[in-house]
Write an enzyme that holds these catalytic residues in place. Structure first.
Site, PDB file in Angstrom:
ATOM      1  N   CYS A 111      27.352  30.903   9.555  1.00 16.67           N
ATOM      2  CA  CYS A 111      27.272  32.378   9.517  1.00 16.67           C
ATOM      3  C   CYS A 111      26.461  32.949  10.668  1.00 16.67           C
ATOM      4  CB  CYS A 111      26.682  32.818   8.181  1.00 16.67           C
ATOM      5  SG  CYS A 111      27.485  32.025   6.787  1.00 16.67           S
ATOM      6  N   HIS A 246      24.502  39.776   8.693  1.00 16.24           N
ATOM      7  CA  HIS A 246      25.560  38.952   8.115  1.00 16.24           C
ATOM      8  C   HIS A 246      25.785  39.405   6.673  1.00 16.24           C
ATOM      9  CE1 HIS A 246      27.830  35.811   6.412  1.00 16.24           C
ATOM     10  NE2 HIS A 246      26.820  35.174   5.854  1.00 16.24           N
ATOM     11  N   ASN A 276      31.912  37.265   1.593  1.00 12.45           N
ATOM     12  CA  ASN A 276      31.216  36.623   2.710  1.00 12.45           C
ATOM     13  C   ASN A 276      32.252  35.946   3.608  1.00 12.45           C
ATOM     14  OD1 ASN A 276      29.770  34.910   4.373  1.00 12.45           O
ATOM     15  ND2 ASN A 276      28.412  34.163   2.756  1.00 12.45           N
TER      16      ASN A 276
END
Ligand code: ACO
Length: 319
Positions: A111, A246, A276
């Protein structure tokens, strides 16, 4: 020499999967997922993959930048779910868009990958080696999660986001990014996928996550890296227009805002719609903000990533 983000683009699968849809395949509920993560739905690939999503996002970024693919000299794709181990996904994109001769490389930093990639591309441009680069975050997360594990499968989604970064000669434009990027390999076991020893024995190895450890890590390290970047740049929190984090989980974003003493209005989010999307989440959000004309020239923004590695980092730039 300065650099500038001259265009953004993003892409997500057509297929929308809601929390209620997931409740039909695992023992979960909209209430559990939404209250703990802020996620309402995610896009799940049917016939897309990291390469096709990355290509779509790249084409849109090039169109937005009014840059010809043949002028791109460097393509970086941040992904943990590439089409192949080799060729890399950047080469797949290169072939699809016709960026003949560009240097192509994938970054594996989960990420945090997009932040790492942006910083590396900027350094190449600052060094004078390249003038135009494509940096893409692209993920086919639905191919690496265990759809029988309710503790992880509800969290992720597929998608891609891209930016075109260009050298600018005019000193009144662009930015010199200030970045603080870190990793702590000793905590690698907290978030893992793709153990080759298991795969070679034909055992499956899905994404594994110790959710509470990741939560604690993120709410500590993200504010630290934002503070570090601001100190390095000799700036204050109030100088920053937006913090683009993020998009893992709304509770992490809220906790970071609280620790920094900043209003949630400065933390745009779209985790409710996409879940996500790992390396893709920051550039997808950046593209939404750009296309909705929310970002204005001169705005100072901080991008912050965190994830497997464990890795984390922040970049301060000017729009
Ligand atoms: N639906 C219903 N119940 C569930 C689900 C689900 N989808 N998943 C887990 N549960 C149950 C567990 O089995 C457990 O039940 P038990 O008490 O009977 O054993 C209970 O819910 C609590 O489980 P926890 O794991 O303790 O739940 P927690 O409150 O910690 O929330 C979460 C889990 C949302 C993952 C949280 O730890 C978190 O936000 N972590 C951050 C990690 C993250 O966002 N990672 C994203 C990927 S990594 C990255 O992008 C950096």
């Amino acid at each position: 020499m300065k650099t500038k983000i001259v265009g953004t683009g993003s892409s997500a699968p057509q297929n929308v999967v809601t929390n209620d849809d997931l409740a039909k395949i695992v023992d979960t509920s909209d209430e559990w997922i939404y209250s703990r993560t802020g996620i309402k739905q995610r896009r799940i690939a049917t016939d897309e993959n990291a390469g096709t999503l990355a290509t779509d996002a790249a084409k849109r970024a090039l169109e937005n930048a009014k840059v010809d693919a043949q002028d791109i000299e460097l393509i970086i794709v941040a992904t943990t779910s590439p089409d192949y181990t080799f060729p890399n996904t950047a080469s797949v994109v290169q072939s699809n868009i016709g960026a003949v001769g560009a240097m192509c490389v994938d970054i594996s930093a989960a990420c945090t990958g997009f932040i790492y990639g942006l910083s590396m591309a900027e350094a190449y441009i600052q060094s004078g080696q390249f003038k135009k680069a494509l940096i893409i975050g692209a993920e086919y997360m639905s191919s690496i999660v265990n759809w029988k594990d309710r503790s992880t499968c509800v969290l992720f989604g597929d998608g891609a986001g891209a930016v075109v970064l260009a050298a600018v000669e005019d000193e009144t434009e662009g930015f010199r990014a200030v970045s603080c990027l870190h990793s702590d390999g000793s905590k690698g076991h907290v978030l893992t996928y793709g153990d080759r020893a298991k795969l070679s024995k034909n055992e499956q190895d899905f994404l594994y996550m110790d959710g509470q450890e990741v939560f604690k890590f993120a709410v500590k390290k993200v504010p630290e890296s934002i503070t570090e970047v601001l100190e390095k740049a000799d700036m204050k929190l109030d100088d920053v227009k937006y913090f683009i984090l993020h998009q893992a989980n709304i509770r992490i974003i809220e906790a970071v805002a609280k620790r920094l003493g900043q209003e949630m209005e400065k933390f745009p989010t779209n985790v409710a719609n996409y879940g996500n999307t790992s390396a893709a989440s920051i550039p997808i959000l950046l593209d939404e903000l750009n296309r909705n004309n929310i970002l204005k020239r001169g705005d100072k923004i901080i991008l912050s990533g965190f994830g497997a590695g464990l890795s984390w980092g922040s970049t301060l730039l000017e729009w």
